[in-house]
Enzyme design. Structure first.
Site, PDB file in Angstrom:
ATOM      1  N   GLU A 480       5.224  65.920  81.334  1.00 54.33           N
ATOM      2  CA  GLU A 480       5.905  67.217  81.424  1.00 54.33           C
ATOM      3  C   GLU A 480       4.992  68.425  81.514  1.00 54.33           C
ATOM      4  O   GLU A 480       5.465  69.563  81.430  1.00 54.33           O
ATOM      5  CB  GLU A 480       6.892  67.399  80.253  1.00 54.33           C
ATOM      6  CG  GLU A 480       8.001  66.352  80.239  1.00 54.33           C
ATOM      7  CD  GLU A 480       9.081  66.608  79.203  1.00 54.33           C
ATOM      8  OE1 GLU A 480      10.155  66.011  79.315  1.00 54.33           O
ATOM      9  OE2 GLU A 480       8.837  67.421  78.278  1.00 54.33           O
ATOM     10  N   GLU A 578      13.463  60.089  82.087  1.00 52.63           N
ATOM     11  CA  GLU A 578      13.866  60.539  80.745  1.00 52.63           C
ATOM     12  C   GLU A 578      15.255  61.138  80.820  1.00 52.63           C
ATOM     13  O   GLU A 578      15.518  61.976  81.687  1.00 52.63           O
ATOM     14  CB  GLU A 578      12.926  61.620  80.189  1.00 52.63           C
ATOM     15  CG  GLU A 578      11.807  61.135  79.321  1.00 52.63           C
ATOM     16  CD  GLU A 578      11.178  62.278  78.518  1.00 52.63           C
ATOM     17  OE1 GLU A 578      11.928  63.136  78.012  1.00 52.63           O
ATOM     18  OE2 GLU A 578       9.945  62.304  78.424  1.00 52.63           O
TER      19      GLU A 578
END
Length: 906
Positions: A480, A578
């Site tokens: 991320e 995710e």
């Protein structure tokens, strides 16, 4: 008594260390082997001497030694003082310096957490700053008959702050400085090459351990030792396989040397392979590598497959290396021989990023052995927040639970640790592909020379260690961090150019560079980030304007403002690495974790680290389930139970949507929900709690990830159900397949109306069966509030898969009453080495029981044949298994908690 191969004693008792002795009086042909001796019997003392503990074995940390109860009650905060102190780990050992008077002796630390100074006999050996790195020191000139080893480990909190302050003095910031205040965490986790989650996360506490989390060894050898072996397996023209083999050595001296390597592969090759060209040609001591290719006939090989597609055949390889200096070969009885054993699987694996059928962007899918596969699974965080406390037993339970839920991929998330050899060996044997993040997560990082040098060594060592595993599908440099930079999560916009430059320097010039040194023909090139646009990121030099583009690469998706039971809220991505929803562990898990005087709801609030608190969980529950008012006595029980139902249903709907999109022009080909496991008892996204017990999500995942599944997704715009039949099997029997649509009344057992039709399955694909208007199923006496739907995929009369659709909120349903539930249990089975209780539980009801939930109120890890199920027949049997010291021949009713939604209807 005299020992032919020397003597080393450890600790004040002088006990002879097991494993050192080659033989009594004579060496019995074993004294040419490199010897490895583990140092045990450690003492830990804090800086002022007020805390000390002796006679400790590795792995070891300050919390496991002084405060193993750190994960109970409010101890995550109450015991934080340990993380602010410095500690010394010391070891006294004796050594036969006269016997080991030639060659090299390495003192090797396989894992120190994290910033330390190492002294042997009061001489500084070196400093460490990276818990993911192996440190090795040549100590032959320092060893004495009696030796004192000290490892002084600095407080990780203090060390991180010092580095952050040094950057500030240089007028630089590397955000984020501190976590959200709800985390009760510590600041500057990105300053240290340490498990990032140890400073706290939204699912875990701050417990910044310090210690020696892997073994410490003396390695006694003449010239060099095998450290790692990488085997790159590739298929050549369909007639044979090639193993490109690289043996990475550690050499202690400053001279080039010679060697002979022998490979034993008894299942693959008729005779050992002798690599003797280095007997004449020198091996460089600066980059000691032995590299060669070995062909294997195709007929000798059984292909390795991911879980659900075939067997996981692994072939043992054993390498023996002899090394020496000079042209005359090794001297007799000199320690020149070292060994390495591993297992390899033969498979091909590609990441396919071709122009997508929908005409926009690229596909993002994995093809294994020529077969395009939908990747279904979860995200794995460390099995314990204290790295020294991870056990093979914990790892085995989690990975086997993943296999049992039909997963074929786990993502090892970038804020934890590079997992143990055992983890990857087990993943190999279970067929669980590993998406391997490098350990960078949710932060910017410094790029000074010292930091980058440490990172390069970290990546190099771990990539070499992991690369040969057939389970390791892809490396990714970070979690991320591209999205965080682009979307200004941490206020980086004010110096965007600098942060972009530093991002590229860290991940492209250093991490990716090192990963490519062990790149495989049978593994895709590393991804720079997750989420990212994959191949489409290249024109942007890997910082895209929208790393969450649904047309390219992978995405992470969370939305707590909408109804997670509605498939219409979710994106249509290529691959979702995710996604998820929170729930609370079972009430008995909280009972085991909380203090006697702790208020349960207060502890839940303390451990809820989500910045929005419990609001998202409660909001999703209240959309569908009859949550009592907070002042009601049964509020906490209902909240915990309903949170698990809401999480399971939302994750089911989202996963089923992604699975159903695989054969559309958009080609969604992966769904890895967040997250598999927990590090303490707390609100989190996990499907398995800290004690290893499955939450409702994991029981449901076993159904919604099954190889053959029926999916019924509601389409709001047409008020209809889209029926899809999903099949991951490469071959399927098409005979006698049918779908039955049952209409149930909430007030009566058994279906009140049924419709059936013949169907077919598409091997390794989705059969888009039909679209049915809700009004075609609910007619006459059946309304949206008094009825619900069950759809079954059958072969003849046998149910293969089932799913339910609830046309109204369950809280607003009409006819749900007390089911009159009664239970009975019987039978117990003993095994030879443990008491394995196998209990059948008969559940009788008089009316439909909604989401029947069973919880064992004993401190054992258990599994049920199913949980959270709809019971619409009078009698149903559930099987409970658990290991315990004694045989519980008949469970008492007080040993089980049984809940239904019926219990809470107003």
């Amino acid at each position: 008594m005299k020992y032919g191969c020397g003597l080393l004693r450890n600790g004040t008792t002088g006990a002879v260390m097991v494993g050192l002795v080659c033989g009594l009086y004579v060496c019995s042909g074993q004294c040419d082997k490199v010897e490895v001796i583990e140092l045990s019997n450690w003492t830990i003392t804090n800086q002022n001497g007020s805390l000390t503990i002796a006679n400790q074995t590795l792995p070891l940390g300050i919390y496991s030694a002084f405060a193993p109860q750190v994960l109970d009650s409010y101890n995550d905060v109450g015991l934080r003082y340990l993380a602010y102190d410095n500690f010394t780990f010391s070891n006294f050992f004796q050594f036969d310096v006269h016997h080991f008077n030639r060659g090299h002796i390495n003192l090797t630390f396989h894992g120190i957490d994290t910033v330390s100074e190492i002294r042997l006999n009061h001489q500084l050996l070196g400093r460490t700053d990276n818990m993911f790195v192996r440190y090795s020191y040549e100590v032959s000139s320092l060893l004495q008959a009696e030796n004192f080893l000290e490892v002084e480990i600095q407080s990780p909190v203090v060390a991180a702050l010092a580095r952050a302050n040094a950057l500030k003095e240089a007028k630089k910031s590397v955000p984020p400085e501190c976590p959200n205040e709800r985390y009760h965490g510590e600041c500057h986790m990105n300053m240290l090459r340490k498990m990032q989650a140890s400073f706290s996360w939204d699912w875990g506490p701050a417990a910044p351990s310090a210690g020696i989390w892997k073994n410490v060894e003396l390695e006694i050898y003449e010239v060099a030792v095998i450290r790692e072996v990488d085997v790159d397996v590739s298929r050549v023209n369909g007639s044979y396989w090639n193993m490109h083999i690289r043996c990475f050595l550690d050499a202690g001296g400053w001279q080039n040397f010679n060697g002979r390597l022998v490979l034993y592969a008894v299942e693959l090759l008729d005779r050992p392979v002798v690599v003797d060209r280095y007997a004449i040609k020198n091996i460089s001591h600066l980059a000691p590598v032995i590299e060669f290719d070995q062909a294997v006939p195709n007929g000798k090989v059984v292909t390795w497959w991911p879980n659900g597609y075939g067997e996981q055949k692994l072939y043992p390889l054993h390498f023996t290396l002899k090394t020496w200096l000079g042209p005359d070969g090794p001297e007799v009885r000199s320690k020149t021989k070292s060994h390495k054993s591993l297992r390899v699987g033969f498979r091909t694996l590609d990441l396919v990023e071709d122009p997508a059928p929908d005409g926009v962007g690229n596909t993002f899918l994995f093809r294994v052995n020529g077969v395009e596969m939908f990747m279904k699974g979860s995200n794995y965080i460390p099995s314990h927040l204290l790295p020294e406390m991870q056990t093979n037993e914990q790892i085995s339970h989690l990975l086997r639970s993943a296999k049992e839920a039909h997963m074929n991929m786990l993502r090892v998330w970038g804020g934890g640790v590079y997992e143990s050899d055992y983890f990857y060996q087990l993943a190999d044997s279970l067929g669980l592909l590993i998406w391997q993040d490098m350990m960078f997560a949710c932060a910017m990082y410094p790029v000074n020379d010292e930091f980058l040098s440490s990172v390069r060594e970290e990546v190099r060592q771990n990539a070499m260690r992991l690369s040969h595993h057939p389970s390791v599908a892809i490396f990714v440099t970070n979690n991320e961090n591209e999205a965080a930079l682009v979307q200004n999560w941490y206020g980086t916009l004010f110096e965007r150019d600098r942060f972009e430059s530093e991002y590229r320097e860290l991940y492209l010039a250093n991490v990716i560079h090192e990963l490519k040194l062990v790149s495989h023909s049978s593994r895709p090139q590393p991804l720079v980030s997750s989420p990212s646009n994959g191949k489409a990121s290249e024109p942007d030099n890997y910082i895209s304007s929208n790393p969450q583009d649904n047309q390219n690469g992978d995405v992470h998706f969370y939305d707590y403002t909408k109804d997670g039971w509605d498939p219409g809220i979710f994106p249509r991505p290529r691959f979702v690495s995710e996604f998820g929803f929170q729930s609370f562990p079972g009430a008995y898990a909280w009972q085991r974790s909380k203090g006697e005087d702790d208020d349960l709801l207060g502890l839940i609030t303390h451990r809820q680290h989500h910045p929005l608190g419990n609001v998202p969980v409660i909001a999703l529950v209240e959309r569908h389930l009859p949550l009592p008012f907070p002042e009601n006595e049964n509020y906490a029980t209902a909240l915990i139970y309903f949170s698990q139902i809401a999480q399971a249903m939302a994750t089911k709907v989202e996963t089923e949507l992604y699975r159903s999109l695989r054969d559309t022009p958009h080609r969604t080909m992966g769904a890895l929900y967040w997250q598999l496991n927990d590090v303490w008892v707390a609100p989190s996204w996990s499907s398995i709690d800290f004690y290893g017990n499955w939450k409702l999500l994991h029981y449901w995942a076993r159904d919604f990830l099954a190889p053959i599944s029926i999916v019924a997704l509601y389409e709001k715009s047409t008020d209809s159900l889209n029926i899809s039949l999903i099949c991951d099997q490469l071959e399927v029997d098409p005979r006698e397949l049918n779908v039955v649509a049952n209409v149930h009344l909430w007030s009566q057992l058994l279906p009140r109306q049924s419709t059936s039709w013949d169907v077919t399955l598409r091997p390794n694909g989705v059969q888009y069966d039909k679209v049915i208007a809700i009004s075609d199923l609910l007619q006459g006496e059946f309304t949206r509030t008094n009825a619900f739907l069950e759809l079954q995929l059958r072969r003849g009369q046998d149910v293969i898969s089932r799913t339910h659709f609830f046309p109204s909120s369950i809280a607003g349903a009409v006819g749900i009453e007390d089911p009159g539930l009664e239970i009975a249990s019987r039978t117990c089975l003993n095994t030879t080495n443990v008491v394995r209780n196998s209990v059948s539980i008969s559940i009788q009801v008089k009316r439909p029981a909604v989401f029947v939930y069973l919880e064992l109120l004993k401190p054992y890890r258990y599994t049920l044949s199913e949980n959270g199920f709809m019971q619409t027949e009078p009698m149903h049997v559930v099987y409970l298994t658990f290991d315990a010291p004694l045989c519980a021949r008949l469970l008492r009713k007080s040993d089980l908690r049984v809940l239904t939604v019926n219990d809470f209807m107003r």
